[in-house]
Design a protein around this motif. Structure first.
Motif, PDB file in Angstrom:
ATOM      1  N   GLY A 299     -25.111   3.348  18.441  1.00 55.96           N
ATOM      2  CA  GLY A 299     -26.095   4.415  18.559  1.00 55.96           C
ATOM      3  C   GLY A 299     -27.153   4.155  19.602  1.00 55.96           C
ATOM      4  N   THR A 300     -26.759   3.550  20.726  1.00 57.30           N
ATOM      5  CA  THR A 300     -27.737   3.180  21.755  1.00 57.30           C
ATOM      6  C   THR A 300     -27.349   3.671  23.145  1.00 57.30           C
ATOM      7  N   THR A 301     -26.597   4.779  23.239  1.00 57.68           N
ATOM      8  CA  THR A 301     -26.404   5.373  24.556  1.00 57.68           C
ATOM      9  C   THR A 301     -27.712   6.048  24.971  1.00 57.68           C
ATOM     10  N   PRO A 302     -27.909   6.328  26.264  1.00 59.98           N
ATOM     11  CA  PRO A 302     -29.140   7.018  26.664  1.00 59.98           C
ATOM     12  C   PRO A 302     -29.335   8.352  25.945  1.00 59.98           C
ATOM     13  N   LEU A 303     -28.237   9.037  25.635  1.00 59.70           N
ATOM     14  CA  LEU A 303     -28.365  10.317  24.950  1.00 59.70           C
ATOM     15  C   LEU A 303     -28.922  10.142  23.546  1.00 59.70           C
ATOM     16  N   HIS A 304     -28.597   9.022  22.895  1.00 60.74           N
ATOM     17  CA  HIS A 304     -29.148   8.759  21.567  1.00 60.74           C
ATOM     18  C   HIS A 304     -30.661   8.605  21.607  1.00 60.74           C
ATOM     19  N   ALA A 305     -31.189   8.209  22.766  1.00 60.00           N
ATOM     20  CA  ALA A 305     -32.634   8.010  22.880  1.00 60.00           C
ATOM     21  C   ALA A 305     -33.399   9.327  22.888  1.00 60.00           C
ATOM     22  N   VAL A 306     -32.729  10.417  23.243  1.00 64.43           N
ATOM     23  CA  VAL A 306     -33.432  11.699  23.372  1.00 64.43           C
ATOM     24  C   VAL A 306     -32.908  12.765  22.410  1.00 64.43           C
ATOM     25  N   ARG A 307     -31.807  12.480  21.721  1.00 66.51           N
ATOM     26  CA  ARG A 307     -31.210  13.485  20.849  1.00 66.51           C
ATOM     27  C   ARG A 307     -30.551  12.797  19.657  1.00 66.51           C
ATOM     28  N   ASP A 308     -30.727  13.346  18.473  1.00 68.26           N
ATOM     29  CA  ASP A 308     -30.076  12.788  17.295  1.00 68.26           C
ATOM     30  C   ASP A 308     -28.603  13.175  17.301  1.00 68.26           C
ATOM     31  N   LEU A 309     -27.740  12.172  17.476  1.00 68.80           N
ATOM     32  CA  LEU A 309     -26.297  12.373  17.447  1.00 68.80           C
ATOM     33  C   LEU A 309     -25.747  11.870  16.121  1.00 68.80           C
ATOM     34  N   GLU A 310     -24.454  12.044  15.914  1.00 66.68           N
ATOM     35  CA  GLU A 310     -23.863  11.597  14.651  1.00 66.68           C
ATOM     36  C   GLU A 310     -23.968  10.097  14.470  1.00 66.68           C
ATOM     37  N   GLU A 311     -23.779   9.349  15.558  1.00 68.88           N
ATOM     38  CA  GLU A 311     -23.876   7.900  15.442  1.00 68.88           C
ATOM     39  C   GLU A 311     -25.333   7.504  15.196  1.00 68.88           C
ATOM     40  N   GLU A 312     -25.532   6.551  14.306  1.00 61.08           N
ATOM     41  CA  GLU A 312     -26.882   6.118  13.951  1.00 61.08           C
ATOM     42  C   GLU A 312     -27.203   4.776  14.609  1.00 61.08           C
ATOM     43  N   PRO A 313     -28.485   4.486  14.866  1.00 69.18           N
ATOM     44  CA  PRO A 313     -28.844   3.211  15.495  1.00 69.18           C
ATOM     45  C   PRO A 313     -28.478   2.046  14.584  1.00 69.18           C
ATOM     46  N   ALA A 314     -27.883   1.007  15.156  1.00 65.64           N
ATOM     47  CA  ALA A 314     -27.310  -0.053  14.328  1.00 65.64           C
ATOM     48  C   ALA A 314     -27.626  -1.452  14.836  1.00 65.64           C
TER      49      ALA A 314
END
Length: 408
Positions: free
Chosen positions: A261-276
């Motif tokens: 859950g650490t792609t750049p897109l995860h930094a600006v948008r809540d995606l299905e993958e969670e930070p881990a």
């Protein structure tokens, strides 16, 4: 920015990291990985890849080639790895991930080709006919024919400095024919990197010219009579990006940061993958109003530019949930990261306090440790193991005693 994401979406990982550091089980300079979250994230990516007819290979370099994480990835439904180099492929195999792809980004050294062939990778990328011959000789010696991908370059394609090399995309049909004639290998398809990148202007993932080059190459190869052409298209890979790649003709994708859950897109948008994943350290000492924090793993992937870094300084009686995020002065890129520093008020920190960072890592280029945690969902976190950044066991006192005894 990933610290605030962790606090919001996976605070239990922070709490567990603090508790394990306080107990002495978790040393400073350790990346902690929520293995349950990695397994769930993998299942999300694997399901979307399956829906789209894509083959997913897991990239593990970012999480230090941790074998417990490799086992979690396999449990989540991705069975093969992509090795950014040979050592990465070996470490992933030790954790139970079969070798899906190697040779890209880092080519296999000439005298290591037999070691690479021993892994029986499904695909082996080559940048030149010479490398194809080396792969063919190694595969022949091992008694099989190796499928190879050609790294191709077209006009206007984008590469990070030091990543250049490959076959001219305009000559891909002829190059595929020449490679197909080399004993021990079979031409299987094409690859490039990056196929997609995060666009800061739009706040979304965008296709690069490289992806269009791959699409054209596949079209030209099929027109020339090549069948079942594989298109390996890595870069900024999360479940949300897979449909774009499939529509462009990709057949293989390679999630890495998507699994934590650490792609750049995860930094600006809540995606299905969670930070881990989080980085845990400790206050070493105080000087002139600043807490000096042990380093060793303070490499922040620069893909998001010069992003500022925050950390939580948590005392022995403090609650991580109420701790104040403090701006951290990271070591200069040209310096050895012995320490980072953070301003603290009088009495606001003591040596030994836990420090938790959240940022996008590339653990394999550091001297950090990694530790997988299970059981956050049940409220009973347990440490699965402690590993060096290359996926090996860290040396301990027993190794010192053994060495000293041998020296006598």
């Amino acid at each position: 920015m990933f610290l605030s994401l962790l606090r919001r979406r996976n605070p239990r990982l922070i709490d567990a990291a603090v508790a394990l550091h306080r107990s002495g089980e978790l040393p400073p300079n350790t990346y902690v990985i929520d293995l349950d979250a990695v397994e769930r994230n993998t299942a999300v990516v694997a399901a979307e890849a399956s829906r789209l007819g894509l083959t997913a290979f897991a990239m593990t370099k970012q999480i230090g080639r941790n074998p417990d994480a490799s086992r979690a990835i396999r449990a989540g439904g991705i069975t093969h790895s992509v090795g950014v180099d040979l050592e990465c492929a070996v470490a992933a195999a030790a954790g139970g991930l079969a070798s899906g792809h190697l040779g890209h980004l880092v080519q296999i050294p000439r005298h290591r080709a037999r070691d690479a062939a021993a892994l029986r990778p499904r695909y082996w990328t080559v940048f030149s006919e010479q490398k194809a011959r080396e792969a063919g000789a190694a595969a022949s010696a091992a008694g099989y024919v190796q499928d190879v991908l050609l790294r191709i370059i077209g006009d206007g394609d984008r590469f990070y400095a030091g990543h250049e090399g490959g076959f001219d995309a305009a000559d891909v049909v002829a190059a595929a024919g020449r490679v197909d004639e080399i004993p021990g290998v079979r031409f299987a398809g094409v690859t490039s990197f990056p196929a997609t990148l995060f666009d800061r202007a739009t706040g979304d993932v965008a296709s690069t010219p490289n992806l269009a080059t791959l699409t054209r190459a596949k079209r030209d190869l099929e027109a020339a009579g090549f069948r079942d052409v594989e298109v390996n298209a890595p870069g900024t890979t999360s479940a949300s990006a897979l449909e774009r790649l499939a529509q462009a003709g990709a057949t293989q994708v390679e999630p890495g940061h998507g699994l934590t859950g650490t792609t750049p897109l995860h930094a600006v948008r809540d995606l299905e993958e969670e930070p881990a994943i989080a980085y845990v350290s400790e206050v070493s000492h105080l000087w002139n109003g600043r807490a000096y924090v042990f380093g060793g793993g303070l490499y922040v992937d620069p893909v998001l530019g010069a992003a500022e870094t925050d950390a939580l300084v948590v005392g022995p009686d403090d609650d991580a949930a109420s701790a104040t995020a403090r701006r951290v002065e990271m070591p200069a890129p040209e310096a050895i990261d012995y320490y980072a520093t953070a301003p603290v008020p009088e009495g606001g920190a003591r040596p030994g306090d836990t420090v938790v960072f959240g940022f996008r890592p590339q653990v394999f280029v550091t001297r950090a440790l990694t530790a997988g945690i299970r059981g956050l969902d049940s409220g009973e976190p347990r440490l699965e193991g402690l590993w060096s950044a290359d996926g090996s066991r860290p040396l301990g006192l027993a190794d010192v005693n053994e060495g000293m005894e041998a020296a006598r």
